[in-house]
Design a protein around this motif. Structure first.
Motif, mmCIF file in Angstrom:
data_model
loop_
_atom_site.group_PDB
_atom_site.id
_atom_site.type_symbol
_atom_site.label_atom_id
_atom_site.label_comp_id
_atom_site.label_asym_id
_atom_site.label_seq_id
_atom_site.Cartn_x
_atom_site.Cartn_y
_atom_site.Cartn_z
ATOM 1 N N CYS A 48 26.390 -29.258 -48.472
ATOM 2 C CA CYS A 48 27.715 -28.872 -47.979
ATOM 3 C C CYS A 48 27.679 -27.405 -47.551
ATOM 4 N N VAL A 58 30.092 -25.431 -47.198
ATOM 5 C CA VAL A 58 31.079 -24.618 -47.913
ATOM 6 C C VAL A 58 30.584 -24.284 -49.317
ATOM 7 N N CYS A 59 30.209 -25.320 -50.092
ATOM 8 C CA CYS A 59 29.987 -25.099 -51.526
ATOM 9 C C CYS A 59 28.558 -25.354 -51.977
ATOM 10 N N CYS A 90 31.476 -31.534 -47.947
ATOM 11 C CA CYS A 90 31.452 -32.564 -48.994
ATOM 12 C C CYS A 90 32.859 -33.080 -49.310
ATOM 13 N N CYS A 144 35.165 -30.587 -51.171
ATOM 14 C CA CYS A 144 35.743 -29.580 -50.272
ATOM 15 C C CYS A 144 36.793 -30.196 -49.347
ATOM 16 N N ARG A 176 33.325 -22.294 -53.565
ATOM 17 C CA ARG A 176 34.423 -22.874 -52.793
ATOM 18 C C ARG A 176 35.683 -22.022 -52.928
HETATM 19 ZN ZN LIG Z 1 31.501 -28.777 -50.616
#
Ligand SMILES: [Zn+2]
Length: 379
Positions: A4, A6-7, A24, A27, A291
């Motif tokens: 992912c 983002v995270c 993901c 997120c 996140r």
């Molecule tokens: Zn994520």
């Protein structure tokens, strides 16, 4: 495997799906619907508990799972003084935990008007852990939290011991000081907890571990079963650990310690999640922190109750280093000096203090000895 953007959760992580935009499901907030239902239910049970009158069936209104840590000491005090409950403070002596909370328990016994009991069952909890670690590799893709199975099983084991104690003594409520993140992912229905344990461990081992007593919970009437209350549900927006510690100190209920508790199995928990799920034990916590920082900006976001990660954290990079050194120790490669230096650097990067990093690094060096002592095979 994709990660992912983002995270950093991976597409192989149990319960995680990464889409074509490389985001993901956590997120994307796919899980929020379920999570809100869980919050609503635990909030309802908590309100019912607060308004419940005296338990006419016995001397206690609730069994309080008391660890001696700051959160549970704070809440135990509130339960007896503010809520006026008649409390049985029940402590399970986890054989893997080196506890720095003994002093807090001693202070609580002096100052909090509750009855204190300690429960333990070293042989059976060790037998269960040996089974979890030595069982064949789990089937993919797995469910959310499967990478933490040994840790979750340990907690479930003593929650069931608490349920049995409450059921035997006709105590209608069990208070459990989980933090909001844990509350979201914990089963709170007593019968479902028992069913889940049977599913994970099978009838034979389950009956052996609890000496045949838990079968009765499956067939008991609903009103004979205790309900689980999460008191921190009411503080989910206002939780402030520094304020809690300050209040406890002012009341003479808190002895400072750099580390509240340390699980001696922590290195093995990482070994388990690396070998079975290719991630570090704290991956979900670290990802949730990353996140929150990306969403809220800055480093003010607190991802969980007990961990503070640094503002900038390259999760995948630190995880890769931690994996390499953990597997080398398991295989008996390299020297303790190089392992220790790498581990201290990795834990410093994850935001621990120098003292904590050194302490945890040394516990990793002991991993093969702890495994041999427990009868856990490192392959
Ligand atoms: Zn994520």
């Amino acid at each position: 495997m994709t990660y992912c953007k983002v995270c950093s959760l991976g597409s192989d992580h149990p319960g995680i799906v990464v889409d074509e935009q490389r985001v993901c499901n956590v997120c994307r907030l796919d899980m929020v619907g379920d999570l809100l239902v869980n919050y609503r239910y635990t909030q309802e049970v908590f309100e019912r508990f607060q308004h419940a009158g005296r338990n006419e069936l016995g001397p206690y209104d609730c069994l309080f799972m008391y660890s001696g840590g700051k959160d549970s000491t704070y809440m135990l005090d509130k339960f007896t003084t503010e809520y006026g409950k008649r409390v049985l403070a029940w402590t399970f002596d986890v054989p893997f935990e080196s506890t720095h909370a003994a002093e807090n328990i001693r202070l609580a016994k002096e100052r909090i008007p509750a009855t204190f009991v300690v429960d333990a069952d070293d042989d059976n909890i060790k037998k269960m852990m040996r089974e979890v670690f030595n069982r064949p590799a789990p089937r993919k893709p797995g469910k959310y939290l499967d990478e933490k199975l040994p840790c979750v099983s340990c907690r479930t084991f003593f929650v069931i011991r608490a349920i049995l104690h409450a059921h035997r003594n006709r105590i209608p409520y069990i208070a459990l000081c989980a933090d909001p993140q844990q509350i979201l992912t914990m089963e709170s229905n007593v019968r479902e907890i028992v069913r889940g344990f049977y599913t994970t461990f099978g009838v034979g081992l389950t009956d052996e571990l609890f000496r045949g007593e838990i079968e009765g919970l499956l067939f008991a009437e609903d009103d004979e079963l205790p309900e689980i209350v999460f008191p921190f549900i009411a503080m989910r927006h206002t939780y402030d650990p520094d304020a809690i510690v300050a209040e406890l100190k002012a009341k003479g209920l808190y002895a400072s310690s750099p580390m509240e508790t340390h699980c001696t199995l922590f290195p093995l928990l990482n070994y388990y999640s690396f070998t079975h799920w290719d991630c570090m034990f704290y991956k979900l916590n670290a990802s949730s922190h990353v996140r929150a920082v990306k969403r809220n900006g800055g480093d003010g976001a607190r991802s969980t109750f007990s961990l503070k990660f640094p503002g900038t954290l390259d999760v995948l990079e630190v995880e890769g280093r931690l994996k390499k050194v953990t597997l080398r120790i398991a295989k008996g490669e390299g020297t303790p000096q190089e392992h220790e230096a790498e581990l201290v650097a990795a834990f410093r990067d994850l935001g621990t203090t120098e003292t904590a990093a050194r302490f945890v690094a040394r516990s990793f060096l002991d991993m093969p000895a702890v495994a041999a002592d427990m009868g856990i095979r490192l392959s």
